[in-house]
Structure formats: structure tokens, C-alpha cells
Design an enzyme around this catalytic site. Structure first.
Site, mmCIF file in Angstrom:
data_model
loop_
_atom_site.group_PDB
_atom_site.id
_atom_site.type_symbol
_atom_site.label_atom_id
_atom_site.label_comp_id
_atom_site.label_asym_id
_atom_site.label_seq_id
_atom_site.Cartn_x
_atom_site.Cartn_y
_atom_site.Cartn_z
ATOM 1 N N VAL A 136 -20.195 0.961 -3.723
ATOM 2 C CA VAL A 136 -20.437 -0.470 -3.558
ATOM 3 C C VAL A 136 -21.838 -0.718 -2.983
ATOM 4 C CG1 VAL A 136 -19.666 -2.585 -2.432
ATOM 5 C CG2 VAL A 136 -17.970 -0.918 -3.176
ATOM 6 N N LYS A 140 0.850 -1.194 0.000
ATOM 7 C CA LYS A 140 0.000 0.000 0.000
ATOM 8 C C LYS A 140 0.879 1.234 0.000
ATOM 9 C CE LYS A 140 -4.519 0.620 0.295
ATOM 10 N NZ LYS A 140 -5.578 -0.253 -0.204
ATOM 11 N N GLY A 193 -22.902 3.986 -0.842
ATOM 12 C CA GLY A 193 -21.904 4.573 -1.745
ATOM 13 C C GLY A 193 -21.788 3.751 -3.017
ATOM 14 N N GLY A 240 -24.520 2.218 4.448
ATOM 15 C CA GLY A 240 -23.654 2.884 3.461
ATOM 16 C C GLY A 240 -24.112 2.628 2.039
HETATM 17 P P1 NAI Z 1 -17.995 5.301 -0.960
HETATM 18 O O1 NAI Z 1 -17.184 6.412 -0.390
HETATM 19 O O2 NAI Z 1 -18.461 5.392 -2.369
HETATM 20 O O3 NAI Z 1 -19.298 5.059 -0.056
HETATM 21 C C1 NAI Z 1 -19.331 5.094 1.319
HETATM 22 C C2 NAI Z 1 -20.747 5.495 1.725
HETATM 23 O O4 NAI Z 1 -20.878 5.346 3.139
HETATM 24 C C3 NAI Z 1 -21.071 6.948 1.394
HETATM 25 O O5 NAI Z 1 -22.317 7.017 0.744
HETATM 26 C C4 NAI Z 1 -21.128 7.624 2.763
HETATM 27 O O6 NAI Z 1 -22.026 8.717 2.811
HETATM 28 C C5 NAI Z 1 -21.591 6.470 3.639
HETATM 29 N N1 NAI Z 1 -21.306 6.617 5.064
HETATM 30 C C6 NAI Z 1 -20.234 7.157 5.671
HETATM 31 N N2 NAI Z 1 -20.367 7.087 7.002
HETATM 32 C C7 NAI Z 1 -21.540 6.460 7.245
HETATM 33 C C8 NAI Z 1 -22.245 6.078 8.436
HETATM 34 N N3 NAI Z 1 -21.774 6.331 9.643
HETATM 35 N N4 NAI Z 1 -23.421 5.441 8.300
HETATM 36 C C9 NAI Z 1 -23.941 5.189 7.087
HETATM 37 N N5 NAI Z 1 -23.328 5.543 5.928
HETATM 38 C C10 NAI Z 1 -22.152 6.171 6.011
HETATM 39 O O7 NAI Z 1 -17.113 3.967 -0.721
HETATM 40 P P2 NAI Z 1 -17.223 2.574 -1.461
HETATM 41 O O8 NAI Z 1 -16.248 2.525 -2.570
HETATM 42 O O9 NAI Z 1 -18.646 2.248 -1.699
HETATM 43 O O10 NAI Z 1 -16.634 1.600 -0.326
HETATM 44 C C11 NAI Z 1 -17.423 1.226 0.791
HETATM 45 C C12 NAI Z 1 -16.609 0.318 1.701
HETATM 46 O O11 NAI Z 1 -16.201 -0.840 1.000
HETATM 47 C C13 NAI Z 1 -15.318 0.968 2.243
HETATM 48 O O12 NAI Z 1 -15.098 0.497 3.552
HETATM 49 C C14 NAI Z 1 -14.251 0.430 1.314
HETATM 50 O O13 NAI Z 1 -12.979 0.382 1.947
HETATM 51 C C15 NAI Z 1 -14.775 -0.972 1.045
HETATM 52 N N6 NAI Z 1 -14.302 -1.554 -0.203
HETATM 53 C C16 NAI Z 1 -14.528 -0.904 -1.388
HETATM 54 C C17 NAI Z 1 -14.092 -1.463 -2.570
HETATM 55 C C18 NAI Z 1 -14.371 -0.818 -3.882
HETATM 56 O O14 NAI Z 1 -14.185 -1.490 -4.912
HETATM 57 N N7 NAI Z 1 -14.829 0.415 -3.935
HETATM 58 C C19 NAI Z 1 -13.337 -2.741 -2.587
HETATM 59 C C20 NAI Z 1 -13.237 -3.384 -1.294
HETATM 60 C C21 NAI Z 1 -13.684 -2.776 -0.153
#
Ligand code: NAI
Length: 342
Positions: free
Chosen positions: A182, A78, A180, A178
Site C-alpha cells: 500500500v 475474521k 510496502g 512503510g
Molecule cells: P506490507 O507488508 O506489504 O508492507 C508493510 C511495510 O512496512 C513493509 O515494507 C515493511 O518493511 C514496513 N515496515 C514494517 N515495520 C516498519 C517500521 N517500524 N517502520 C517503517 N516501515 C516498517 O503491508 P501492506 O499490505 O502494505 O499494509 C500496510 C498497512 O496497511 C498494514 O497495517 C495493513 O493492515 C493495512 N491495510 C492494508 C490493506 C491492503 O489492502 N493491503 C487494506 C487495509 C489496511
């Protein structure tokens, strides 16, 4: 830091600084035993160099386990870039590219929290050991997130079969934290499969959209884990499963995309005592790294989907291994991964 490196079994820690661009970064290589260390580049405003190095090491170690359990010919690494006001972003990422080049392919970077394909383009000016730059699969739409969601979706089905003997998701209640990249893609798949969604996000706009699109029940971000459901899917930040939240859970399965869901690895014992099946995060959320693996192998979108479709097999093996050996699913995942790279 030596002690931290030793405790985590790290191979190498590289501190990078470039006066002209203001770059301050740490590259952590946890293991290159199975192949070059794979792992994205994070941009974050760390309070100190110590904090940045600790984060890089923790994340790099996680990547080794994720790659190993997914059967990929890569190790784990990383890079973290310390965000600060004096940094000239494009030049800083180009400088990071020069440092990565000096590692001669022992480390391959890509997008992570806080970085974009544009940043990878700057790195690409100086080295070819980078993924997710413009024009690649990883930088197209939400491909990586979509593949991560696909893997989690398949993993939820495997977990439902293992725990309840269910062969489909019709009427199954899933509490999703969440919405986001994913989380939303996962919600869409779950809705199409007939699951009933309970959702939360700190962004109320995303919640309203999920109510409209998926007839989801929207609840407060503070309460999502309290809701009675078959599956709780953490898809926001890590560390939400704690000594305080676990006794409050009302689910049968935890299966989500977030990295490092357990605040402390020993907490899996507590989940087991509560008869909650835990799908180890780095096994179920490997869709992202599997897509990068497919891209590097030149097998493209089809290769990525085929690799993700093996996640159910990995999970089933892991659940059976845990049962047979009388250990937690988290311990089983670590043991299977360690056997591969030890
Ligand atoms: P993202 O940043 O697109 O989405 C995260 C979402 O969580 C946002 O909509 C945000 O508003 C929401 N959020 C933040 N704090 C919150 C809370 N306390 N309660 C409810 N919602 C909350 O991130 P993404 O890419 O969707 O990733 C999500 C998770 O999956 C992260 O932990 C990331 O490390 C993990 N991950 C993502 C991968 C990817 O391909 N994007 C691959 C493997 C793991």
C-alpha cells in the site's frame, strides 16, 4: 473469553481443530446485522489460544465498523489460524474451508496478513464462501492494495482541504511510514500529484528505490514521526500513535493505511488538543474491503474504483459531524458506524 465477547459485543466465536492437518483456528463473528460477516483470514504464530481468540475478536469488530461506515451490506468477521510446526498447510486450509462451509455463508473469508491466494484456493475446495482465490480480482497483481492506496490518496486530499483549504498537493510534505504494497502505491500517487515525500521503511532497499523513483527524503524508521510535515501517513504496522509518540509529532494531519493506528482509542483527544486532524483508519483505508465488496457484487474493477471514490464523501461527512457535535473524529466515525448496525 465470555467477558471479552460481551465487552466487544461479539455474536459468535468458533474454535476449529482438525487432527489430521494440525489446523487450529478461531473464527470470530462480530456482527451479521447488515449482512454476512466479511473479513480475511490471518495466519500468525500466536502464543496461546487466548491470544488468537482475542486477536480474532478485535479484528472482527474492526471489520464491522469498516463495512458499516463504507455503506457495504456486510457485517464483520475474521478467521485466525495458529501457525505451528506440525501444521500441513494445504490440508489445514482445506479443513478451515469445511468449518466455514458449516456457517452456511454467515462468514466470507479472504486473504489477510500471512495468507495467500493459494491458501484461499485450498479453502475454495470446500466452500464457495471465500474471495481472493486464484483468478479473482483480489488475487490479481496488487489490486486490493492499489485500491487501498487510491482511497488513502483521495482521503489525504479531502483532509488537506478540510484543514488547510488546499485544493491540490503541490509542495505538500507527506511523511510516509512503510513502503510496502500500500505504502509504495500511495507514494507513487503522491509524487505524481506534486507532494514532497519523506519516507521510512525497515527495508533499506525499498527506501533507496523510493529515493530514486520519487526523489523522496529517506529517514530512519525511528524518526519518521518527528519530521515537520503537513501529513503523516502510517502505512506499516498498527499501534504507532501512543502517549509517547503523539507529543513528538510535527504534522497537521494523520492519514494513512495502517489498521488500528491509535494504541488506545482515547488518544484521539490528545491529537485534537494538539490541533492534529486524524482521519480514522477504518474510514480512510476501506479501499480493500470496498474492492472485495465490488467483487462479490460482480461490479469488477470499475465498481471497485467507483466505490473507493466515495471515501472523500464519507470523510467529509465524518469531519463535519465531529465539528458539529464537538467530538473527536474517531468518536464521530464510531458513532456513524454504530448508527448503521445498531
Ligand atoms: P506490507 O507488508 O506489504 O508492507 C508493510 C511495510 O512496512 C513493509 O515494507 C515493511 O518493511 C514496513 N515496515 C514494517 N515495520 C516498519 C517500521 N517500524 N517502520 C517503517 N516501515 C516498517 O503491508 P501492506 O499490505 O502494505 O499494509 C500496510 C498497512 O496497511 C498494514 O497495517 C495493513 O493492515 C493495512 N491495510 C492494508 C490493506 C491492503 O489492502 N493491503 C487494506 C487495509 C489496511
Amino acid at each position: 473469553l465470555w467477558k471479552a465477547m460481551q465487552d466487544r459485543g461479539m455474536e459468535q466465536l468458533v474454535f476449529c481443530q482438525d487432527q489430521k492437518s494440525g489446523l487450529k483456528a478461531v473464527i470470530a463473528l462480530h456482527s451479521t446485522k447488515l449482512g454476512p460477516a466479511l473479513g480475511g483470514c490471518r495466519l500468525w504464530s500466536y502464543a496461546s489460544e487466548q491470544e488468537a481468540a482475542q486477536d480474532a475478536m478485535k479484528l472482527a469488530r474492526g471489520m464491522t465498523y469498516k463495512a458499516a461506515i463504507s455503506g457495504l451490506p456486510y457485517g464483520g468477521g475474521k478467521a485466525v489460524v495458529m501457525e505451528h510446526a506440525g501444521m500441513r498447510r494445504d490440508e489445514a486450509f482445506a479443513a478451515l474451508g469445511r468449518f466455514i462451509e458449516r456457517l452456511h455463508g454467515e462468514y466470507i473469508t479472504g486473504v489477510d496478513l500471512g495468507t495467500t491466494p493459494h491458501d484461499m484456493d485450498q479453502i475454495h475446495r470446500e466452500t464457495r464462501h471465500v474471495t481472493d482465490q486464484s483468478g479473482t480480482l483480489g488475487a490479481t497483481g496488487n489490486f486490493t492494495a492499489e485500491m487501498t492506496a487510491y482511497g488513502v490518496f483521495l482521503g489525504i486530499q479531502t483532509s488537506l482541504t478540510h484543514k488547510y483549504g488546499l485544493s491540490d498537493m503541490n509542495g505538500v510534505r507527506v511523511a510516509l511510514q512503510g513502503l510496502g504494497k500500500v505504502g509504495y502505491a500511495l507514494a507513487r500517487r503522491l509524487h505524481q500529484a506534486g507532494a514532497q515525500l519523506i519516507v521510512s521503511d525497515i527495508d533499506s532497499g525499498k527506501m533507496s528505490q523510493a529515493v530514486r523513483d520519487f526523489k523522496a527524503l529517506a529517514v530512519s524508521p525511528d524518526d519518521i514521526h518527528l519530521h515537520s510535515c503537513e501529513v503523516y501517513a502510517p502505512c506499516a504496522m498498527g499501534g504507532t500513535l501512543t502517549h509517547l509518540s503523539i507529543p513528538q509529532l510535527s504534522c497537521g494531519i494523520i492519514a494513512g493505511a495502517a489498521n488500528n493506528q491509535l494504541a488506545d482509542e482515547q488518544l484521539c483527544d490528545m491529537l485534537e488538543q494538539r490541533n492534529i486532524l486524524y482521519a480514522p483508519d477504518y474510514a480512510i483505508n476501506a479501499g480493500g474491503i470496498l474492492s472485495t465488496g465490488a467483487e462479490l457484487a460482480g461490479t469488477g474493477a470499475r465498481g471497485a474504483a467507483a466505490a473507493v471514490e466515495k471515501i472523500p464523501h464519507t470523510l467529509k461527512y465524518l469531519y463535519d459531524y465531529a465539528r458539529k457535535n464537538g467530538i473527536t473524529t474517531a468518536a464521530a466515525a464510531d458513532s456513524i458506524a454504530e448508527a448503521k448496525f445498531a
